[in-house]
Design a protein around this motif. Sequence first.
Motif, PDB file in Angstrom:
ATOM      1  N   MET A 268       1.031  -1.209  -0.147  1.00  0.00           N
ATOM      2  CA  MET A 268       0.012   0.217   0.118  1.00  0.00           C
ATOM      3  C   MET A 268       1.409   1.565  -0.047  1.00  0.00           C
ATOM      4  O   MET A 268       0.396   2.465  -0.659  1.00  0.00           O
ATOM      5  N   LEU A 269       1.592   1.544   0.754  1.00  0.00           N
ATOM      6  CA  LEU A 269       2.807   2.277   0.391  1.00  0.00           C
ATOM      7  C   LEU A 269       3.719   2.264  -1.151  1.00  0.00           C
ATOM      8  O   LEU A 269       3.733   3.891  -0.807  1.00  0.00           O
ATOM      9  N   GLN A 270       4.040   1.920  -1.193  1.00  0.00           N
ATOM     10  CA  GLN A 270       3.739   1.850  -2.980  1.00  0.00           C
ATOM     11  C   GLN A 270       2.965   2.360  -3.664  1.00  0.00           C
ATOM     12  O   GLN A 270       3.097   3.034  -4.690  1.00  0.00           O
ATOM     13  N   ARG A 271       1.943   1.715  -3.344  1.00  0.00           N
ATOM     14  CA  ARG A 271       0.828   2.188  -4.230  1.00  0.00           C
ATOM     15  C   ARG A 271       0.344   3.649  -3.550  1.00  0.00           C
ATOM     16  O   ARG A 271       0.125   4.423  -5.205  1.00  0.00           O
ATOM     17  N   GLN A 272       0.807   4.104  -2.148  1.00  0.00           N
ATOM     18  CA  GLN A 272       0.676   5.364  -2.207  1.00  0.00           C
ATOM     19  C   GLN A 272       1.710   6.522  -2.568  1.00  0.00           C
ATOM     20  O   GLN A 272       1.488   7.719  -3.388  1.00  0.00           O
ATOM     21  N   ILE A 278       2.389   9.939  -9.939  1.00  0.00           N
ATOM     22  CA  ILE A 278       1.298   9.974 -11.279  1.00  0.00           C
ATOM     23  C   ILE A 278       0.605  11.409 -11.321  1.00  0.00           C
ATOM     24  O   ILE A 278       1.008  12.732 -12.308  1.00  0.00           O
ATOM     25  N   ASP A 279      -0.208  12.253  -9.379  1.00  0.00           N
ATOM     26  CA  ASP A 279      -0.101  12.970  -9.672  1.00  0.00           C
ATOM     27  C   ASP A 279       0.762  13.855  -9.907  1.00  0.00           C
ATOM     28  O   ASP A 279       0.189  15.317 -10.456  1.00  0.00           O
ATOM     29  N   ALA A 280       2.154  14.416  -9.288  1.00  0.00           N
ATOM     30  CA  ALA A 280       2.859  15.392  -9.486  1.00  0.00           C
ATOM     31  C   ALA A 280       2.830  15.336 -11.064  1.00  0.00           C
ATOM     32  O   ALA A 280       3.798  16.644 -11.209  1.00  0.00           O
ATOM     33  N   MET A 283       0.704  17.241 -12.884  1.00  0.00           N
ATOM     34  CA  MET A 283       0.521  19.235 -12.720  1.00  0.00           C
ATOM     35  C   MET A 283       1.409  19.257 -13.448  1.00  0.00           C
ATOM     36  O   MET A 283       1.474  20.062 -14.088  1.00  0.00           O
ATOM     37  N   ILE A 284       3.051  18.915 -13.507  1.00  0.00           N
ATOM     38  CA  ILE A 284       4.032  19.555 -14.187  1.00  0.00           C
ATOM     39  C   ILE A 284       3.614  19.284 -15.578  1.00  0.00           C
ATOM     40  O   ILE A 284       4.157  20.091 -16.297  1.00  0.00           O
ATOM     41  N   VAL A 285       3.074  18.054 -16.295  1.00  0.00           N
ATOM     42  CA  VAL A 285       2.724  18.248 -17.614  1.00  0.00           C
ATOM     43  C   VAL A 285       1.720  19.643 -18.222  1.00  0.00           C
ATOM     44  O   VAL A 285       1.560  20.065 -19.122  1.00  0.00           O
ATOM     45  N   ASP A 286       0.774  19.146 -17.237  1.00  0.00           N
ATOM     46  CA  ASP A 286      -0.631  21.098 -18.009  1.00  0.00           C
ATOM     47  C   ASP A 286       0.308  22.046 -17.594  1.00  0.00           C
ATOM     48  O   ASP A 286      -0.240  22.640 -18.166  1.00  0.00           O
ATOM     49  N   GLY A 287       1.297  22.421 -16.653  1.00  0.00           N
ATOM     50  CA  GLY A 287       1.875  23.413 -16.506  1.00  0.00           C
ATOM     51  C   GLY A 287       2.778  23.135 -17.553  1.00  0.00           C
ATOM     52  O   GLY A 287       2.905  24.695 -17.840  1.00  0.00           O
ATOM     53  N   ALA A 288       3.505  22.011 -17.821  1.00  0.00           N
ATOM     54  CA  ALA A 288       4.366  22.565 -19.607  1.00  0.00           C
ATOM     55  C   ALA A 288       3.467  22.820 -20.587  1.00  0.00           C
ATOM     56  O   ALA A 288       4.024  23.751 -21.357  1.00  0.00           O
TER      57      ALA A 288
END
Length: 339
Positions: A268-272, A278-280, A283-288
Motif C-alpha cells: 500500500m505504501l508503494q501504491r501511495q 502520477i499526480d505530480a 501537474m508538471i505536464v499541465d503546467g508545461a
Amino acid sequence: MEEKIYTTKKNGMLALLLIMVFYALAIIGVISPAFLDGPASGILMVFSIIYLAFGWILFLGLKVLKPQEALVLTLFGKYKGTIKEDGFYFVNPFCGSFNPAATTKLNQSGDVDTSAASILTAAATGTTAAAYEKSSKKISLKIMTLNNSRQKINDCLGNPVEIGIAVMWRVTDTAKAVFNVDNYKEYLSLQCDSALRNVVRIYPYDVAPGVDTTGDGVADEGSLRGSSDIVANRIKEEIQSKVDEAGIEIVEARITYLAYAPEIAAVMLQRQQASAIIDARKMIVDGAVGMVEMALDRLDQNGTVKLDEERKAAMVSNLLVVLCGNKDAQPIVNSGSLY
C-alpha cells in the motif's frame, strides 16, 4: 430493573460512637459480678458476653462513600436501593453490597480504589485493608476511559487494517449495570469490539471511487483516514445503542490508531507513492503545456519569428522535454541555418 435511591441519613459517626460505647459498657458488664451481688449482675454479664460475641456485626453496617461512588444494597437477595451521595453511613448490617464487576480490571482508568477510604471500617471489623479492598463492591460513577486492544478488520474493499479506539464512559444507572448484565465492564468491552467491527467494514481506508458509506445509494468520499470524526461518532452511537440496557452512557469515542495491516503495508505504501508520482507528473505536464501555449502565442503576437507547422512541432517537443525532464537540459547551440 429500576434504580432506587436509598434514603438514609449520614449517621455513620453517631452509630460508630454508640457501638464503641456499648462495647465499653459490655466490658464493664462482664466484670460487674466482681463488684455487684445478686441475680442482676449475672444477667448483665450474660448480655454483655452476648454483645461482645456478636456486636461486631453492627460494624458491617458502616459504609464510607467518596464523591462519585455508589453502593448497591441488597437484603437477602432483594434489591433495596443505591447510595450515591458521599458520606459516612450506617445501614442495616444484614444488607449486602453487590457489584459483579468489582474484581474486573480492564485496560482502563477510573476503577474504584477503596482501601484508603475504608481503613476505619476495616480496622473495626478486624480485616486488613487489602482484604477489604478485595471484598469492596463500590461502583465508580466517574468518567472512565477504556482502551481496547487493536483489532485487525477488513475495510469495505477487503483490505486488512489495524485500528484501535478509546471510549470515555460512565455508569448512569447502577441497578441496570448490576442486575441487567452479568458483568457490565466485560459487556462494554465486548460491545466496543463488535461496534468497531460493524462500522469499520463500511468504510475504505482511503477515499475510493464508487463507495457509499452513508447508505443513501450515492457514492461519497468517506474514508477511515479522512473522515475520522464521522467514523468515531458512528462508533459512539453504535456502542450506545448496545449498552443502554446496561445503564452505561458513552461520553465520547476516538480513534487512537489506524494503519494497514503489516502484510499489506509495504504494498500500500508503494501504491501511495505511485499515486503521488502520477499526480505530480500530471501537474508538471499541465503546467508545461500551458507554458508552451503561452510561448507560441507570444511569438505569434509579437511577430518575432515565423515558424511553419513542422518547426512549431519541433519547438513544442523541445520545450516539453526541457520542462518535463527530471534533469537539467544540456543546450546545443546551432550557429548555422535553421533549415
